[in-house]
Design a protein around this motif. Structure first.
Motif, PDB file in Angstrom:
ATOM      1  N   ASN A 139       0.808  -1.225   0.000  1.00  0.00           N
ATOM      2  CA  ASN A 139       0.000   0.000   0.000  1.00  0.00           C
ATOM      3  C   ASN A 139       0.840   1.274   0.000  1.00  0.00           C
ATOM      4  OD1 ASN A 139      -3.103  -0.694   0.510  1.00  0.00           O
ATOM      5  ND2 ASN A 139      -1.852  -2.196   1.605  1.00  0.00           N
ATOM      6  N   VAL A 140       2.122   1.162  -0.383  1.00  0.00           N
ATOM      7  CA  VAL A 140       3.018   2.324  -0.373  1.00  0.00           C
ATOM      8  C   VAL A 140       2.452   3.515  -1.145  1.00  0.00           C
ATOM      9  CG1 VAL A 140       5.196   3.178  -1.331  1.00  0.00           C
ATOM     10  CG2 VAL A 140       5.200   1.210   0.183  1.00  0.00           C
ATOM     11  N   PRO A 141       2.003   3.351  -2.393  1.00  0.00           N
ATOM     12  CA  PRO A 141       1.517   4.523  -3.136  1.00  0.00           C
ATOM     13  C   PRO A 141       0.310   5.185  -2.473  1.00  0.00           C
ATOM     14  CG  PRO A 141       1.899   2.652  -4.600  1.00  0.00           C
ATOM     15  CD  PRO A 141       1.956   2.122  -3.206  1.00  0.00           C
ATOM     16  N   GLU A 142      -0.597   4.368  -1.945  1.00  0.00           N
ATOM     17  CA  GLU A 142      -1.817   4.912  -1.356  1.00  0.00           C
ATOM     18  C   GLU A 142      -1.541   5.635  -0.044  1.00  0.00           C
ATOM     19  OE1 GLU A 142      -6.392   3.390  -0.439  1.00  0.00           O
ATOM     20  OE2 GLU A 142      -4.789   1.941  -0.748  1.00  0.00           O
ATOM     21  N   LEU A 143      -0.582   5.119   0.744  1.00  0.00           N
ATOM     22  CA  LEU A 143      -0.292   5.708   2.049  1.00  0.00           C
ATOM     23  C   LEU A 143       0.628   6.921   1.951  1.00  0.00           C
ATOM     24  CD1 LEU A 143       0.135   2.466   4.180  1.00  0.00           C
ATOM     25  CD2 LEU A 143      -1.717   4.133   4.348  1.00  0.00           C
ATOM     26  N   GLY A 144       1.452   6.997   0.914  1.00  0.00           N
ATOM     27  CA  GLY A 144       2.248   8.199   0.707  1.00  0.00           C
ATOM     28  C   GLY A 144       3.702   8.114   1.100  1.00  0.00           C
ATOM     29  N   PHE A 145       4.233   6.908   1.362  1.00  0.00           N
ATOM     30  CA  PHE A 145       5.643   6.804   1.728  1.00  0.00           C
ATOM     31  C   PHE A 145       6.524   7.263   0.570  1.00  0.00           C
ATOM     32  CE2 PHE A 145       3.894   3.165   4.337  1.00  0.00           C
ATOM     33  CZ  PHE A 145       3.883   3.886   5.513  1.00  0.00           C
ATOM     34  N   LYS A 146       7.479   8.142   0.867  1.00  0.00           N
ATOM     35  CA  LYS A 146       8.404   8.636  -0.148  1.00  0.00           C
ATOM     36  C   LYS A 146       9.519   7.619  -0.377  1.00  0.00           C
ATOM     37  CE  LYS A 146       9.662  12.839  -0.286  1.00  0.00           C
ATOM     38  NZ  LYS A 146      10.401  14.062   0.103  1.00  0.00           N
ATOM     39  N   LEU A 147      10.082   7.652  -1.575  1.00  0.00           N
ATOM     40  CA  LEU A 147      11.162   6.720  -1.901  1.00  0.00           C
ATOM     41  C   LEU A 147      12.367   6.919  -0.989  1.00  0.00           C
ATOM     42  CD1 LEU A 147      11.067   6.650  -5.819  1.00  0.00           C
ATOM     43  CD2 LEU A 147      10.315   4.868  -4.222  1.00  0.00           C
ATOM     44  N   ASP A 148      12.683   8.192  -0.661  1.00  0.00           N
ATOM     45  CA  ASP A 148      13.841   8.403   0.208  1.00  0.00           C
ATOM     46  C   ASP A 148      13.564   7.927   1.630  1.00  0.00           C
ATOM     47  OD1 ASP A 148      12.098  10.470   0.829  1.00  0.00           O
ATOM     48  OD2 ASP A 148      13.673  11.951   1.121  1.00  0.00           O
ATOM     49  N   THR A 149      12.290   7.933   2.053  1.00  0.00           N
ATOM     50  CA  THR A 149      11.933   7.383   3.363  1.00  0.00           C
ATOM     51  C   THR A 149      12.141   5.879   3.380  1.00  0.00           C
ATOM     52  OG1 THR A 149      10.308   9.120   3.806  1.00  0.00           O
ATOM     53  CG2 THR A 149      10.063   7.063   5.028  1.00  0.00           C
ATOM     54  N   ILE A 150      11.695   5.213   2.314  1.00  0.00           N
ATOM     55  CA  ILE A 150      11.865   3.759   2.218  1.00  0.00           C
ATOM     56  C   ILE A 150      13.351   3.405   2.195  1.00  0.00           C
ATOM     57  CG2 ILE A 150      11.440   1.736   0.769  1.00  0.00           C
ATOM     58  CD1 ILE A 150       8.871   3.172  -0.186  1.00  0.00           C
ATOM     59  N   ALA A 151      14.137   4.168   1.421  1.00  0.00           N
ATOM     60  CA  ALA A 151      15.575   3.912   1.336  1.00  0.00           C
ATOM     61  C   ALA A 151      16.253   4.165   2.682  1.00  0.00           C
ATOM     62  CB  ALA A 151      16.195   4.795   0.257  1.00  0.00           C
ATOM     63  N   ASP A 152      15.871   5.249   3.349  1.00  0.00           N
ATOM     64  CA  ASP A 152      16.462   5.598   4.642  1.00  0.00           C
ATOM     65  C   ASP A 152      16.127   4.540   5.691  1.00  0.00           C
ATOM     66  OD1 ASP A 152      17.819   7.068   6.537  1.00  0.00           O
ATOM     67  OD2 ASP A 152      16.185   8.462   6.919  1.00  0.00           O
ATOM     68  N   THR A 153      14.877   4.066   5.673  1.00  0.00           N
ATOM     69  CA  THR A 153      14.460   3.034   6.626  1.00  0.00           C
ATOM     70  C   THR A 153      15.201   1.729   6.365  1.00  0.00           C
ATOM     71  OG1 THR A 153      12.264   4.054   6.736  1.00  0.00           O
ATOM     72  CG2 THR A 153      12.474   1.815   7.591  1.00  0.00           C
ATOM     73  N   GLY A 154      15.363   1.379   5.085  1.00  0.00           N
ATOM     74  CA  GLY A 154      16.126   0.177   4.742  1.00  0.00           C
ATOM     75  C   GLY A 154      17.571   0.279   5.185  1.00  0.00           C
ATOM     76  N   ALA A 155      18.166   1.461   4.989  1.00  0.00           N
ATOM     77  CA  ALA A 155      19.552   1.677   5.419  1.00  0.00           C
ATOM     78  C   ALA A 155      19.677   1.554   6.932  1.00  0.00           C
ATOM     79  CB  ALA A 155      20.025   3.051   4.955  1.00  0.00           C
ATOM     80  N   GLN A 156      18.658   2.022   7.648  1.00  0.00           N
ATOM     81  CA  GLN A 156      18.667   1.914   9.105  1.00  0.00           C
ATOM     82  C   GLN A 156      18.710   0.452   9.549  1.00  0.00           C
ATOM     83  OE1 GLN A 156      18.935   3.559  11.864  1.00  0.00           O
ATOM     84  NE2 GLN A 156      18.119   2.052  13.295  1.00  0.00           N
ATOM     85  N   LEU A 157      17.922  -0.399   8.912  1.00  0.00           N
ATOM     86  CA  LEU A 157      17.897  -1.819   9.276  1.00  0.00           C
ATOM     87  C   LEU A 157      19.248  -2.479   9.011  1.00  0.00           C
ATOM     88  CD1 LEU A 157      14.345  -2.773   7.941  1.00  0.00           C
ATOM     89  CD2 LEU A 157      15.022  -2.334  10.311  1.00  0.00           C
ATOM     90  N   ILE A 158      19.932  -2.036   7.955  1.00  0.00           N
ATOM     91  CA  ILE A 158      21.270  -2.571   7.659  1.00  0.00           C
ATOM     92  C   ILE A 158      22.275  -2.089   8.706  1.00  0.00           C
ATOM     93  CG2 ILE A 158      23.176  -2.507   6.006  1.00  0.00           C
ATOM     94  CD1 ILE A 158      21.019  -2.295   3.787  1.00  0.00           C
ATOM     95  N   LYS A 159      22.190  -0.801   9.069  1.00  0.00           N
ATOM     96  CA  LYS A 159      23.115  -0.244  10.062  1.00  0.00           C
ATOM     97  C   LYS A 159      22.991  -0.961  11.403  1.00  0.00           C
ATOM     98  CE  LYS A 159      23.129   4.422   8.062  1.00  0.00           C
ATOM     99  NZ  LYS A 159      22.628   5.815   8.240  1.00  0.00           N
ATOM    100  N   GLU A 160      21.757  -1.380  11.741  1.00  0.00           N
ATOM    101  CA  GLU A 160      21.545  -2.093  13.007  1.00  0.00           C
ATOM    102  C   GLU A 160      22.327  -3.395  13.055  1.00  0.00           C
ATOM    103  OE1 GLU A 160      17.419  -2.774  13.525  1.00  0.00           O
ATOM    104  OE2 GLU A 160      16.882  -0.648  13.532  1.00  0.00           O
ATOM    105  N   ARG A 161      22.504  -4.012  11.892  1.00  0.00           N
ATOM    106  CA  ARG A 161      23.269  -5.261  11.834  1.00  0.00           C
ATOM    107  C   ARG A 161      24.738  -5.004  12.157  1.00  0.00           C
ATOM    108  NH1 ARG A 161      20.251 -10.060  11.194  1.00  0.00           N
ATOM    109  NH2 ARG A 161      18.366  -9.580   9.995  1.00  0.00           N
ATOM    110  N   ILE A 162      25.225  -3.848  11.710  1.00  0.00           N
ATOM    111  CA  ILE A 162      26.635  -3.502  11.907  1.00  0.00           C
ATOM    112  C   ILE A 162      26.860  -2.923  13.301  1.00  0.00           C
ATOM    113  CG2 ILE A 162      28.549  -2.113  11.022  1.00  0.00           C
ATOM    114  CD1 ILE A 162      27.004  -2.077   8.309  1.00  0.00           C
ATOM    115  N   LYS A 163      25.941  -2.037  13.718  1.00  0.00           N
ATOM    116  CA  LYS A 163      26.031  -1.400  15.036  1.00  0.00           C
ATOM    117  C   LYS A 163      24.716  -1.638  15.774  1.00  0.00           C
ATOM    118  CE  LYS A 163      29.149   2.267  13.443  1.00  0.00           C
ATOM    119  NZ  LYS A 163      29.343   3.740  13.309  1.00  0.00           N
ATOM    120  N   PRO A 164      24.612  -2.732  16.525  1.00  0.00           N
ATOM    121  CA  PRO A 164      23.339  -3.099  17.167  1.00  0.00           C
ATOM    122  C   PRO A 164      22.744  -2.012  18.058  1.00  0.00           C
ATOM    123  CG  PRO A 164      24.868  -4.936  17.237  1.00  0.00           C
ATOM    124  CD  PRO A 164      25.648  -3.757  16.725  1.00  0.00           C
ATOM    125  N   TRP A 165      23.581  -1.133  18.631  1.00  0.00           N
ATOM    126  CA  TRP A 165      23.043  -0.094  19.513  1.00  0.00           C
ATOM    127  C   TRP A 165      22.105   0.851  18.763  1.00  0.00           C
ATOM    128  CZ3 TRP A 165      23.655   5.031  18.430  1.00  0.00           C
ATOM    129  CH2 TRP A 165      24.696   5.403  17.581  1.00  0.00           C
TER     130      TRP A 165
END
Length: 469
Positions: A167-193
């Motif tokens: 439902n991304v298009p209908e809810l309004g999530f921006k591409l940079d938000t999705i990319a930033d959130t994905g990057a955050q999940l990757i960073k957690e793997r490297i730096k769990p804190w």
């Protein structure tokens, strides 16, 4: 008269705004700070200050000596009749309203007339929203909030996440938000804190949904609430401003790890405010009002290794004399515990609570109308927990309580103070940086004045006009 965007930046004081502008001279806040109408606010509430009693003061134009709102999910039926919140007053006056996340906004109004959208706060008992398509996001948001109240839950509800992606298009999530959130999940793997930053990403996702609704419907009055900076200040003020403490009890590694977390959360808030400033520039019939209902300041603290929480709610209720089916759990902000007790069990539950002790100290609780109870827990760094009810000792395993290890070891390094912020932005403003001090209870009548809606007699009188350049 201007349309109003009320951006509710919970508990942020003037000190943090000034610190942020100094550290980020190219930020939106630094750019607009000298061309905004500024008010230093203070709450006149008495007793213990908390967002669940200071925001009602701002929204209703009366202090807690009149509205008596003290806990999430207490029955507000009578209070809403006597001292209704700003969004209710405006819709009844014919103003189109969009409400997103403001505290004490659940349950949904019986009538949605004049509401363009209505998304209750994250302490709502249910996912109901208007429009209905937002319920997919709200369900996801509520689950994350419940599971990461004190420690951030490592797992992600993937089933709900997949529904969101569909439902991304209908809810309004921006591409940079999705990319930033994905990057955050990757960073957690490297730096769990960095898992602690997930609370902030909930707000980022919420803002995208809000902004899509704002652009689509353009109501006369809109609200958006965020707690992500407040959460960071409570935990990491000591890392950001260690010189404000007589004794720094945290290790250097902890200070180095979390010293920039307040800046990180303010960066995200600044980006949201920047988008709203651009929206206001393109739509000059709007005015942006950024406010908090109080602030925070340094609070002497020590590392929190553990806190006493309820991890088995049914066992806890059994200890206090009630069986399943005679109560309903209600959402609350940790370490508080809220429960609605059926009428037949109220007296028994109260009697048991009055004898409930932890290490010889009586547990604190509040009882509201219709069997609604709020119990305060969260006792820090207990080496042992001796539980007693009706004079009988109960093992911690049978009590439903547990000494939970705290993920980031953060204590409460900052706590609530009466002083907050309020500033108004419009492209036509050319202020000289002067600042006026007002009670937070004056903001509601100030907003009503803007919409030419009669100010109730119980509210303070104010002549401030937000719309005048």
């Amino acid at each position: 008269m201007k349309k109003i965007i009320l951006f509710e930046l919970n508990e942020v004081p003037q000190k943090i705004v000034e610190y942020y502008c100094k550290c980020r001279p190219n930020s939106t806040l630094a750019r607009i700070r000298n061309s905004t109408k500024k008010f230093e606010t203070y709450t006149e509430n008495k007793g213990h200050l908390s967002p669940w009693n200071t925001w009602p003061t701002l929204h209703r134009g009366v202090t807690n000596q009149q509205h008596y709102i003290a806990d999430f999910n207490q029955d507000l039926t009578e209070v809403d009749k006597e001292y209704p919140p700003i969004w209710k007053i405006l819709t009844e006056a014919g103003v189109k309203v969009g409400m997103f996340g403001s505290l004490h906004s659940y349950p949904m109004p019986k009538s949605l007339e004049n509401y363009e959208f209505y998304v209750p706060d994250v302490f709502a008992s249910g996912k109901e929203c208007f429009p209905k398509n937002v319920e997919i996001f709200q369900d996801f948001n509520l689950k994350l909030s419940r599971e990461s109240a004190r420690n951030v839950e490592r797992k992600i509800p993937f089933g709900d996440a997949i529904k969101l992606l569909i439902n991304v298009p209908e809810l309004g999530f921006k591409l940079d938000t999705i990319a930033d959130t994905g990057a955050q999940l990757i960073k957690e793997r490297i730096k769990p804190w960095q898992k602690v930053r997930r609370r902030t990403y909930q707000t980022i996702l919420s803002f995208d949904v809000f902004y899509k609704l704002l652009e689509k419907t353009k109501p006369g009055f809109v609200t958006f609430f965020t707690n992500h900076v407040a959460s960071s200040m409570h935990r990491y003020w000591g890392a950001c401003f260690p010189n404000e403490y007589e004794t720094v009890q945290f290790e250097d590694e902890w200070l180095d790890t979390f010293e920039n977390e307040i800046l990180f959360t303010m960066d995200k808030a600044d980006k949201m405010i920047g988008r709203l400033c651009k929206f206001t520039d393109k739509n000059p019939d709007y005015l942006l009002l950024v406010t908090s209902s109080m602030g925070q300041n340094a609070f002497e603290s020590q590392p929190t290794e553990t806190q006493l929480y309820i991890t088995n709610k049914d066992a806890f209720m059994k200890m206090l004399g009630l069986g399943k089916g005679s109560y309903e759990f209600m959402p609350a902000m940790y370490p508080q515990f809220n429960v609605q007790v059926e009428e037949s069990g109220i007296s028994k539950f109260r009697d048991h609570l009055n004898t409930f002790t932890i290490n010889g100290n009586k547990a604190e609780y509040r009882e509201h109308a219709n069997g609604f109870f709020s119990v305060d827990l969260g006792h820090p760094n207990l080496t042992s927990a001796e539980i007693s009810v009706n004079g009988q000792e109960i093992s911690i395993d049978q009590s439903g309580l547990e000494n939970v290890e705290i993920q980031d070891k953060s204590g409460t390094t900052a706590y609530h103070i009466p002083e907050g912020i309020c500033f108004a932005y419009h492209p036509s403003f050319n202020e000289n940086g002067t600042q006026t001090t007002i009670s937070s209870a004056e903001i509601c009548p100030m907003l009503l004045n803007n919409f030419n809606v009669k100010v109730p007699d119980y509210m303070p009188k104010t002549n401030y006009n937000l719309a005048e350049a």
